[in-house]
Design a protein around this motif. Structure first.
Motif, PDB file in Angstrom:
ATOM      1  N   CYS A  44       0.827  -1.190   0.000  1.00  0.00           N
ATOM      2  CA  CYS A  44       0.000   0.000   0.000  1.00  0.00           C
ATOM      3  C   CYS A  44       0.869   1.251   0.000  1.00  0.00           C
ATOM      4  O   CYS A  44       1.760   1.407   0.840  1.00  0.00           O
ATOM      5  CB  CYS A  44      -0.935  -0.020   1.206  1.00  0.00           C
ATOM      6  N   ASN A  82       0.345   1.364  -5.008  1.00  0.00           N
ATOM      7  CA  ASN A  82      -0.620   2.388  -5.431  1.00  0.00           C
ATOM      8  C   ASN A  82      -0.227   3.756  -4.893  1.00  0.00           C
ATOM      9  O   ASN A  82       0.703   3.887  -4.083  1.00  0.00           O
ATOM     10  CB  ASN A  82      -2.024   2.036  -4.907  1.00  0.00           C
ATOM     11  N   TRP A 235     -11.798   3.952  -0.136  1.00  0.00           N
ATOM     12  CA  TRP A 235     -10.378   3.651   0.018  1.00  0.00           C
ATOM     13  C   TRP A 235     -10.036   2.181  -0.276  1.00  0.00           C
ATOM     14  O   TRP A 235      -9.107   1.890  -1.043  1.00  0.00           O
ATOM     15  CB  TRP A 235      -9.963   4.032   1.447  1.00  0.00           C
ATOM     16  N   CYS A 239      -7.527  -0.271  -3.580  1.00  0.00           N
ATOM     17  CA  CYS A 239      -6.402  -1.211  -3.537  1.00  0.00           C
ATOM     18  C   CYS A 239      -6.801  -2.590  -4.053  1.00  0.00           C
ATOM     19  O   CYS A 239      -5.983  -3.269  -4.682  1.00  0.00           O
ATOM     20  CB  CYS A 239      -5.811  -1.276  -2.127  1.00  0.00           C
ATOM     21  N   HIS A 264      -8.354  -1.594   6.572  1.00  0.00           N
ATOM     22  CA  HIS A 264      -7.992  -1.526   5.154  1.00  0.00           C
ATOM     23  C   HIS A 264      -7.729  -2.889   4.519  1.00  0.00           C
ATOM     24  O   HIS A 264      -8.324  -3.232   3.490  1.00  0.00           O
ATOM     25  CB  HIS A 264      -6.799  -0.587   4.970  1.00  0.00           C
TER      26      HIS A 264
HETATM   27 ZN    ZN Z   1      -3.946   0.288   0.320  1.00  0.00          ZN
END
Ligand code: ZN
Ligand code: 5CA
Length: 421
Positions: A44, A82, A235, A239, A264
């Motif tokens: 990430c 990302n 969010w 990803c 996440h």
């Molecule tokens: Zn991420």
């Protein structure tokens, strides 16, 4: 996105072993399965509004070390990262400082690229900003809605409805279960969700933990037209889509700092499983959070040590520019999974160690250490969940004694740790 020039890795004789790694999801040490001699890694990336602090550097250095370990084991790697270049904290910072959000993001991405290059980090093969993937992300949200796993929450003041992911529906219809990645109880999940971008208190949701998939356009916020309405991505879905587009499903390792375990990585895995019918990754690896001045280093608290300020010597109290190898050594002296605090004196300690190694490698002694044996020890520690503190201790001892093949040690320290002697 453009990346940066990769460092040249010296070739070493022989090969190391594929590393075993601690998998947060299983709570065990594992050898994640590697198909066709190719390891695939997603880490990430930054939200570009106050990059690059030492906490970021520690996270990217841990995965840089993993890539070096795989390559030394003769395993090819594909690495994706990302950039969260549209999200609330970036937009808030841009508004607070009167800067256009796009210019703020571009300027911070450029700084990150330069910091990573100067620190000798291996660049990602796919470096993808969210704003470069709005269509596929919106398409994924549309597919989740068709599958009955996304629902609308009426939204006052917006042009359409916000869309949320249905946690209970996903548990019913997919292989994913809440807690598959994050070994936490529900109460902790709820607390972390509220602290880390979630909205467990929002009315109209089916489950307090359901995360936002698509945020309907609000006045003054950037937005894109899409089959799920005018708006911007949530969010986690960002990803899920960027990672599986770049690497396919069930890739080798999903990585990040420990602050990403929940929500996440839990929900990135949930969305990806719902979209592909496959798990997101084989292992989930997390880096301990770095503190400074008694608190977790974070943009919101402002207790930052910026890599660029260390490198140009302008960090408070420094009287000269830091050597990138010393910054790496200062971080590598800690195990990547431990949580630790950076003290300003750490740079001096690391610089002294680097100087000692540089002097030691040229030392000729009557009974030098065997460089081949040192390389073997370094490889063993690296394969043991990237045990860099033991590697550092091995080198302290060997370079104090002197070595019989300085070139081999120089190449090994460069290839495995990215430290230049
Ligand atoms: Zn991420
Ligand atoms: N853009 C999201 C990930 S999709 C994000 O978390 N961005 S970030 O800029 O806040 O963090 C970038 C990376 O650095 C993440 O992997 C995060 O977990 C890690 N990180 C942030 N703060 C620290 C810290 N204090 N110590 C270690 N790692 C950290």
């Amino acid at each position: 996105m453009r990346t940066w020039t990769p460092p040249a890795l010296p070739e070493l004789p022989g090969t190391g072993a594929a590393p075993r790694l601690f998998n947060t999801a299983s709570g065990r040490m594992e050898h994640p399965p590697i198909a066709d001699e190719r390891a695939t890694l997603y880490v990430c990336g930054i939200t570009p509004y106050d990059a690059t602090h030492l906490g970021h550097a520690a996270t990217y250095l841990a995965f840089d070390t993993l890539l070096r370990a795989w390559r030394d084991a003769g395993i090819a790697t594909v690495y994706a990262q990302n950039i969260t270049d549209v999200d609330d904290p970036l937009l808030e910072r841009a508004a607070a400082t009167g800067v256009d959000w796009r210019s703020l993001a571009d300027q911070q991405i450029a700084l990150f690229r330069s910091d990573m290059h100067r620190l000798g980090m291996l660049p990602p093969d796919r470096f993808v900003a969210v704003t470069e993937r709005i269509d596929p992300i919106a398409g994924a949200v549309a597919r989740l809605r068709e599958a009955g796993l996304a629902y609308a929450v009426p939204t006052a003041g917006a042009e359409g409805d916000d869309l949320y992911f249905d946690t209970r529906g996903a548990e019913r219809d997919t292989q994913w279960r809440l807690g598959d990645v994050a070994p936490y109880d529900r109460e902790l999940m709820q607390t972390l969700s509220a602290e880390r971008g979630g909205d467990p208190e929002r009315e109209g949701k089916r489950h307090p933990l359901d995360p936002l998939l698509w945020r309907a356009a609000r006045p003054g916020e950037p937005s894109w037209a899409s089959p799920v309405g005018e708006g911007r991505p949530g969010w986690h879905i960002e990803c899920s889509v960027i990672a599986t587009d770049a690497l396919g499903p069930a890739f080798t390792v999903q990585g990040g700092g420990g602050d990403l375990v929940f929500p996440h990585h839990e929900y990135t895995a949930a969305h990806a499983t719902a979209l592909t019918g496959m798990p997101l990754a084989h292992a989930y690896c997390h880096v301990g959070l770095i503190s400074y001045q008694g608190h977790k280093m974070s943009k919101s608290l402002g207790n930052l040590v910026l890599v660029s300020k260390l490198l140009d010597g302008s960090h408070a109290g420094l009287n000269k520019a830091a050597d990138p190898s010393a910054i790496r050594l200062g971080i590598l002296a800690h195990h990547y999974r431990s949580e630790w605090e950076w003290f300003d004196g750490d740079l001096e300690v690391a610089t002294r160690r680097l100087d000692a190694w540089r002097a030691g490698i040229r030392r000729s002694t009557a009974q030098p250490a065997s460089a081949t044996a040192v390389l073997q020890q370094l490889r063993q520690s690296l394969a043991n969940d990237l045990d860099t503190p033991v590697m550092v201790a091995t080198l302290d001892a060997a370079l104090d004694q002197g070595v019989d093949d300085p070139e081999l040690i120089r190449d090994a320290v460069d290839a495995l740790l990215g430290v230049k002697l």
